[in-house]
Design a protein around this motif. Structure first.
Motif, PDB file in Angstrom:
ATOM      1  N   LEU A 130       0.863  -1.046  -0.059  1.00 15.07           N
ATOM      2  CA  LEU A 130      -0.255  -0.088  -0.059  1.00 15.07           C
ATOM      3  C   LEU A 130       0.934   1.321  -0.092  1.00 15.07           C
ATOM      4  CD1 LEU A 130      -2.722   1.261  -0.114  1.00 15.07           C
ATOM      5  CD2 LEU A 130      -2.939   0.786   2.429  1.00 15.07           C
ATOM      6  N   PHE A 131       1.955   1.113   0.708  1.00 17.63           N
ATOM      7  CA  PHE A 131       2.869   2.549   0.684  1.00 17.63           C
ATOM      8  C   PHE A 131       3.293   2.765  -0.821  1.00 17.63           C
ATOM      9  CE2 PHE A 131       6.890   4.248   0.745  1.00 17.63           C
ATOM     10  CZ  PHE A 131       6.875   5.458   1.442  1.00 17.63           C
ATOM     11  N   GLU A 132       3.612   1.567  -1.394  1.00 18.90           N
ATOM     12  CA  GLU A 132       4.325   1.735  -2.926  1.00 18.90           C
ATOM     13  C   GLU A 132       2.957   2.280  -3.807  1.00 18.90           C
ATOM     14  OE1 GLU A 132       7.188   1.250  -4.146  1.00 18.90           O
ATOM     15  OE2 GLU A 132       8.026   0.883  -2.190  1.00 18.90           O
ATOM     16  N   ILE A 133       1.772   1.840  -3.380  1.00 19.74           N
ATOM     17  CA  ILE A 133       0.675   2.363  -4.254  1.00 19.74           C
ATOM     18  C   ILE A 133       0.533   3.771  -4.040  1.00 19.74           C
ATOM     19  CG2 ILE A 133      -1.594   2.331  -4.708  1.00 19.74           C
ATOM     20  CD1 ILE A 133      -1.674  -0.964  -4.094  1.00 19.74           C
ATOM     21  N   ILE A 134       0.677   4.295  -2.861  1.00 22.52           N
ATOM     22  CA  ILE A 134       0.266   5.802  -2.230  1.00 22.52           C
ATOM     23  C   ILE A 134       1.311   6.532  -2.796  1.00 22.52           C
ATOM     24  CG2 ILE A 134       0.149   7.244  -0.481  1.00 22.52           C
ATOM     25  CD1 ILE A 134      -1.672   4.947   0.916  1.00 22.52           C
ATOM     26  N   ALA A 135       2.732   6.010  -2.851  1.00 26.15           N
ATOM     27  CA  ALA A 135       3.836   7.093  -2.786  1.00 26.15           C
ATOM     28  C   ALA A 135       4.673   6.996  -4.278  1.00 26.15           C
ATOM     29  CB  ALA A 135       4.832   6.754  -1.797  1.00 26.15           C
ATOM     30  N   ASN A 136       4.799   5.720  -4.830  1.00 21.99           N
ATOM     31  CA  ASN A 136       5.376   5.612  -5.887  1.00 21.99           C
ATOM     32  C   ASN A 136       4.754   5.861  -7.195  1.00 21.99           C
ATOM     33  OD1 ASN A 136       7.684   4.314  -7.874  1.00 21.99           O
ATOM     34  ND2 ASN A 136       7.836   2.748  -6.620  1.00 21.99           N
ATOM     35  N   ASP A 137       5.558   6.619  -8.000  1.00 23.42           N
ATOM     36  CA  ASP A 137       4.932   7.031  -9.247  1.00 23.42           C
ATOM     37  C   ASP A 137       4.844   6.131 -10.196  1.00 23.42           C
ATOM     38  OD1 ASP A 137       5.624   9.429  -8.275  1.00 23.42           O
ATOM     39  OD2 ASP A 137       6.958  10.318  -9.628  1.00 23.42           O
ATOM     40  N   ILE A 138       5.688   4.722 -10.098  1.00 27.83           N
ATOM     41  CA  ILE A 138       5.456   3.614 -11.035  1.00 27.83           C
ATOM     42  C   ILE A 138       4.204   2.847 -10.784  1.00 27.83           C
ATOM     43  CG2 ILE A 138       6.597   1.348 -11.759  1.00 27.83           C
ATOM     44  CD1 ILE A 138       9.133   2.681 -11.049  1.00 27.83           C
ATOM     45  N   LYS A 139       3.512   2.755  -9.632  1.00 28.84           N
ATOM     46  CA  LYS A 139       2.380   2.215  -9.197  1.00 28.84           C
ATOM     47  C   LYS A 139       1.210   3.123  -9.537  1.00 28.84           C
ATOM     48  CE  LYS A 139       4.174  -1.541  -7.221  1.00 28.84           C
ATOM     49  NZ  LYS A 139       3.686  -2.966  -7.549  1.00 28.84           N
ATOM     50  N   LYS A 140       0.175   2.370 -10.170  1.00 27.86           N
ATOM     51  CA  LYS A 140      -0.958   2.817 -10.495  1.00 27.86           C
ATOM     52  C   LYS A 140      -1.999   3.268  -9.071  1.00 27.86           C
ATOM     53  CE  LYS A 140      -1.591   1.323 -15.081  1.00 27.86           C
ATOM     54  NZ  LYS A 140      -2.759   0.539 -16.087  1.00 27.86           N
ATOM     55  N   PRO A 141      -2.555   4.357  -8.765  1.00 28.62           N
ATOM     56  CA  PRO A 141      -3.209   4.501  -7.753  1.00 28.62           C
ATOM     57  C   PRO A 141      -4.636   3.810  -7.632  1.00 28.62           C
ATOM     58  CG  PRO A 141      -3.523   6.377  -9.052  1.00 28.62           C
ATOM     59  CD  PRO A 141      -2.283   5.702  -9.404  1.00 28.62           C
ATOM     60  N   VAL A 142      -5.176   3.464  -6.589  1.00 22.36           N
ATOM     61  CA  VAL A 142      -6.616   2.796  -6.330  1.00 22.36           C
ATOM     62  C   VAL A 142      -7.500   3.786  -7.136  1.00 22.36           C
ATOM     63  CG1 VAL A 142      -8.165   1.503  -5.295  1.00 22.36           C
ATOM     64  CG2 VAL A 142      -5.822   1.407  -4.681  1.00 22.36           C
ATOM     65  N   THR A 143      -8.283   3.395  -8.041  1.00 21.91           N
ATOM     66  CA  THR A 143      -9.479   4.349  -8.330  1.00 21.91           C
ATOM     67  C   THR A 143     -10.679   3.799  -7.868  1.00 21.91           C
ATOM     68  OG1 THR A 143      -9.844   2.970 -10.452  1.00 21.91           O
ATOM     69  CG2 THR A 143      -7.929   4.486 -10.481  1.00 21.91           C
TER      70      THR A 143
END
Length: 215
Positions: A130-143
Motif C-alpha cells: 500500500l505504501f508503494e501504491i500511495i507513494a511510488n509514481d510507477i504504481k497505479k493508484p487505486v481508483t
C-alpha cells in the motif's frame, strides 16, 4: 533538504513529494478507496466460493451460526481442472474455479473474468504494497472505477444466482412471477449494506458525486 527532495523525486516518488506538500486529501482518499476495495472484494470472494461450494456440497450443516459445507467431488474436480492460473496470478484455486463455473454458465463474460484477475492482483498489492501504491509514481493508484467494478461484478453474480438458481428451484415460483420479476433490481442484504457503506464513505468525494449526478 533540497537535495533530499530532488533525490526523492528522481527516484520515482514525485507522488510522495506532492503528498508531503499537499493538505492530505489525496492520501486520505487513497486509504478510503483501498479500504473499500479490500472489503468489497473479500465479501465478493466469499460469496462466489460459498455459492458454488454449497451447490456441489455432499453434506450441509448449520455450525456456529453459519452453513458449513462438506465439499463435493464435482467441485473438487472443478478446482483441479479450472483452478490453476497463469504465472504471476493469484494462487486461490478455489475462487478461480468457482468463477470459471459462473463464466461457463454465462453469468459473467471472458472480459469480466480477466478484470477480476486484475482486481485480485490489486487487492494483493493493497495488502502488501500500500505504501508503494500511495507513494511510488510507477504504481497505479487505486481508483473509484476499481471499487465500483468490484461491487458491480458482485451484484451481477448475485442477480444471476437469484434468477437462474434460486428462482428456478423455488416451488412457489410460478411462470408468471418469474416473467414479471425485475431481475435487474435484485440485491442481497450484503450488497445493499456494501452500497450503503460506499455511499457514506464517499459522501464528499467529487468524482463520486459527479457520477451520482450523471455528469
Amino acid at each position: 533538504m533540497q537535495d533530499e527532495d530532488e533525490g526523492t523525486a528522481a527516484n520515482g516518488f514525485r507522488r510522495l513529494q506532492s503528498i508531503a506538500d499537499g493538505d492530505g486529501s489525496e492520501i486520505r482518499r487513497q486509504f478510503v478507496l483501498a479500504g473499500l476495495l479490500l472489503m468489497i472484494f473479500e465479501r465478493f470472494k466469499e460469496y462466489v466460493t460459498n455459492q458454488v461450494d454449497g451447490f456441489f456440497a455432499s453434506y450441509v450443516e448449520f455450525k456456529d451460526g453459519r452453513l458449513a459445507y462438506t465439499r463435493g467431488e464435482a467441485f473438487k474436480a472443478l478446482i483441479r481442472e479450472r483452478g490453476g492460473g497463469n504465472p504471476g496470478q493469484h494462487a486461490n484455486k478455489v475462487f478461480r474455479a468457482a468463477l470459471n463455473w459462473f463464466h461457463e454458465f454465462n453469468a459473467i463474460d471472458k472480459s469480466t473474468l480477466e478484470e477480476i484477475e486484475r482486481l485480485y492482483a490489486l487487492r494483493n498489492e493493497i495488502g502488501h504494497e500500500l505504501f508503494e501504491i500511495i507513494a511510488n509514481d510507477i504504481k497505479k493508484p487505486v481508483t473509484l472505477t476499481d471499487v465500483l467494478m468490484t461491487l458491480g461484478v458482485y451484484v451481477t453474480i448475485v442477480r444471476w444466482w437469484v434468477k437462474e438458481i434460486e428462482a428456478t428451484t423455488d416451488p412457489d415460483m410460478t411462470q408468471e412471477k418469474y416473467a414479471s420479476a425485475n431481475w435487474d433490481e435484485v440485491e442481497s442484504v450484503d450488497t445493499l449494506f456494501l452500497r450503503l457503506i460506499l455511499q457514506k464513505s464517499l459522501a464528499d468525494d467529487p468524482e463520486w458525486e459527479a457520477l451520482r449526478a450523471g455528469k
